[in-house]
Motif scaffolding. Sequence first.
Motif, short mmCIF file in Angstrom:
data_model
loop_
_atom_site.label_atom_id
_atom_site.label_comp_id
_atom_site.label_asym_id
_atom_site.label_seq_id
_atom_site.Cartn_x
_atom_site.Cartn_y
_atom_site.Cartn_z
N LYS A 198 0.71 -0.43 -0.08
CA LYS A 198 0.17 0.22 0.44
C LYS A 198 0.93 1.12 0.02
O LYS A 198 0.50 2.16 -1.10
CB LYS A 198 -1.31 0.27 0.82
N PHE A 199 1.99 1.35 0.64
CA PHE A 199 2.84 2.30 0.32
C PHE A 199 3.46 3.06 -0.37
O PHE A 199 3.85 3.70 -1.08
CB PHE A 199 4.18 2.27 1.74
N LYS A 206 1.11 4.14 -2.36
CA LYS A 206 1.17 5.78 -2.27
C LYS A 206 2.53 6.63 -2.62
O LYS A 206 1.84 7.99 -3.16
CB LYS A 206 1.02 6.11 -0.45
N VAL A 207 3.41 6.60 -2.22
CA VAL A 207 4.27 7.63 -2.55
C VAL A 207 4.27 7.39 -4.26
O VAL A 207 5.19 8.19 -4.83
CB VAL A 207 5.38 6.80 -2.00
N GLY A 259 1.89 8.02 -6.30
CA GLY A 259 0.36 8.64 -6.64
C GLY A 259 -0.17 8.00 -6.23
O GLY A 259 -1.83 8.53 -7.52
N ASP A 260 -0.51 6.88 -6.27
CA ASP A 260 -1.72 5.59 -5.79
C ASP A 260 -2.33 6.12 -6.78
O ASP A 260 -3.06 4.77 -7.99
CB ASP A 260 -3.28 6.09 -4.91
N LYS A 271 -1.39 0.14 -8.50
CA LYS A 271 -1.42 -0.62 -6.60
C LYS A 271 -0.25 -1.91 -7.55
O LYS A 271 -0.07 -2.36 -8.17
CB LYS A 271 -2.79 -1.71 -7.19
N ASN A 331 0.02 1.03 8.54
CA ASN A 331 -1.48 1.25 8.01
C ASN A 331 -2.36 2.59 8.62
O ASN A 331 -3.29 3.06 8.31
CB ASN A 331 -1.86 0.00 8.87
N ASP A 343 -3.33 5.64 7.73
CA ASP A 343 -3.53 6.49 6.56
C ASP A 343 -2.92 7.90 6.65
O ASP A 343 -1.88 8.27 5.67
CB ASP A 343 -4.17 6.21 5.80
N VAL A 352 0.85 8.25 6.98
CA VAL A 352 1.47 7.58 5.43
C VAL A 352 0.80 9.23 4.97
O VAL A 352 2.08 9.83 4.02
CB VAL A 352 1.36 7.11 4.95
N ASP A 353 -0.17 9.73 4.91
CA ASP A 353 -0.65 11.21 3.92
C ASP A 353 0.84 12.57 4.41
O ASP A 353 1.18 13.29 3.57
CB ASP A 353 -1.65 11.51 3.74
N ILE A 379 4.27 12.01 3.16
CA ILE A 379 4.84 12.19 2.25
C ILE A 379 5.35 14.15 2.05
O ILE A 379 5.89 14.03 1.26
CB ILE A 379 3.60 10.93 1.44
#
Length: 480
Positions: free
Chosen positions: A97-98, A101-102, A104-105, A108, A313, A315, A318-319, A322
């Motif tokens: 998942k990370f 995320k990094v 920009g999603d 996957k 985990n 969120d 993490v957001d 970043i």
Amino acid sequence: MVSMSKIATGNGHGENSPYFDGWKAYETNPFHAIDRPDGVIQMGLAENQLCFEFIKKWLMEHPEASLCTPEGVGKFKETALFQDYHGMPEFRQAVAKFMGKVRGDRVKFDPDRVVMSGGATGAHEMVAFCLADPGEALLVPTPYYPGFDRDLRWRTGVELVPVICESSNNFQITRNALEAAYEKAEEDNLRVKGLLITNPSNPLGTIMDRDTLKSIVRFINEKNIHLIGDEIYAATVFKDPEFVSISEVIEEVECNRDLIHIVYSLSKDMGFPGFRVGIVYSYNDAVVNCARKMSSYGLVSSQTQHLIATMLNDDDFVDNFIVESKDQLSKRHKYFTWSLSQVGIGSLKSNGGLFIWMDLRKLLKEKTFDGEMDLWRVIINEVKLNVSPGSSFHCHEPGWFRVCFANMEDSTMEVALSRIRTFILKNNEAIVPLKLCRRSSLKLSLPRSLSRRMDDFMSPTGIMSPHSPLPQSPLVRART
């Protein structure tokens, strides 16, 4: 004398190079503001220390993430006991998942393709073992990280063939350069099994644009060789253009996905090199299966997996991390490069990584690699800065140096910059200071502590003010 193996008696590790010699100089005489003010400042370590307070705050608010606290001790037994080398499911899910995320999603990642290793060092060796036999080769664009000579070659017997990139086009990888390296390998009777790219680049701090990546994918697909994408600096891109992962490009270019592999870690993006969290992510089932078996030689500890899974985990954390990390890196990079520019030191334009590719070609007494080494010895022994010469990165043009800027406190960076300015001013016949930047626009994006110091760097002529309180360089007292 008892005989030893070739590995034990050889020099395959590559430790006898200026890159590692600089580290030895630092370790012998490390800088400390009070105890060793004349010591060597470590600017050869690509480490991200700019967000530790942000992470510390999260750790204080989540004591259950650690098994060594009253809140976390309830999970101590189950975590301390044997763990399957596939890795904890929650750990692989959190890492996958990370990774998304990094990026920009925009893509996957499948947790079942996440294979853990002891840092990126172990991950690279693992991939090399899976893809090539001793005596076979990987293409690697120059300049490249000196550790690859160890990680990919020392125990595997794999050869590295340089893809020569030049400053005339900002060291970009071209199809012509790839073809030339491939043909050179064939002439040397080397079977090329793959191409390794580092994106964002170490040591350049640059990223590859989408068209370049597409060209690379087409190249490896035509040659039927593997592509290893080292993306361990993916979250360090702090300004546009945004980072493009090879995982995005293969969604747009037709290719054999069995040829695509990604190496990742948390050492650079999160600043956790001590946790030894390395990742192999492969689109090839056979590589995943083999690498997973090999991972038993370099597992990530269960305690670390538990902590990382809990952290990643979250969120919100993490957001915010970043965003905060990019902001801190951007400010430090802008201030550092601006400060160098005031005494005429340029660098390759970059937007990622934890370092800059500094251009000292004007300071070379002779435009050779011997001249580069002479300059490097002065910087190490007299200026007392551990910076890494371009030749240790297999750069084919003398005069370039990698300088890391994110591994120190503001105060230490100020001392380093003061030493650089003093050195340049003593050699100002060789280099002409550039025109001053506008102070007003720069101050807006600097940390408060650095913004307040800005005027100390400037006099009406654009050189350091004589009233600056910064420490004097030991070069002033050094013998010529």
